[in-house]
Motif scaffolding. Sequence first.
Motif: not given
Length: 219
Positions: A9, A11-12, A14-19, A40
Amino acid sequence: MMILYNQSKLSEMLDYCQDLEEEYSSKNNYIRLLDIYSLKGFAFSNTEKEKFEKLVSQINHTVEAHNSNIPEIKISQLLKNIGLQAFRIDMYNIAINYLEQYIAMDSPYANIVGIDLCISYQKTNKINQLKSFIQSKEVYKGDSQYENLLNYFILKYKYQTDNDELSYFIVNKVPIIIDNTMGKYKQFFYEELSMLVEQTKRYKDLKTYLDSTSDMLPI
């Protein structure tokens, strides 16, 4: 996030990583920021090489700008992670850069990542660097699996062992020491043995062995 990675998963993840990247950057928490970069790197090594290269540039900038605020052990971990990730996706020049730095720090896993460095040298035709590394790292006290892998390079480049002996080494050592988690090494030795088949003309026995192991290669 590693659970998400193991579940593919990305994409999910990387969303956490970005935050977290935004949070740690705003708080100048460079130690945890490097942890996020490592995560990442795992994700990008499964998706796009271009994004991975941009991440490497970002890492270089962060480490250079804030080196005094980052413990040596954290930099060591980062060098290893990015080097191994680059090796995994065949970006051998980047792998060489990071793995050389990691080994130069006399890190505890230098024996193991040295195998990836040897393969990277050969893949990029940096044979002189490979020979130099072997000269300085011949005596290994790490995992016996990796010692045997390194022994192949010692035979080939230090002692200039003939092709018949090299093929004998692969056939007799590699199936024993390489398990299903080490697909990159399987691919490498499959390619090596394919070349040795052509050079030694031992088609009957070696070709049979190659055919029997081809289904174990990573897809």
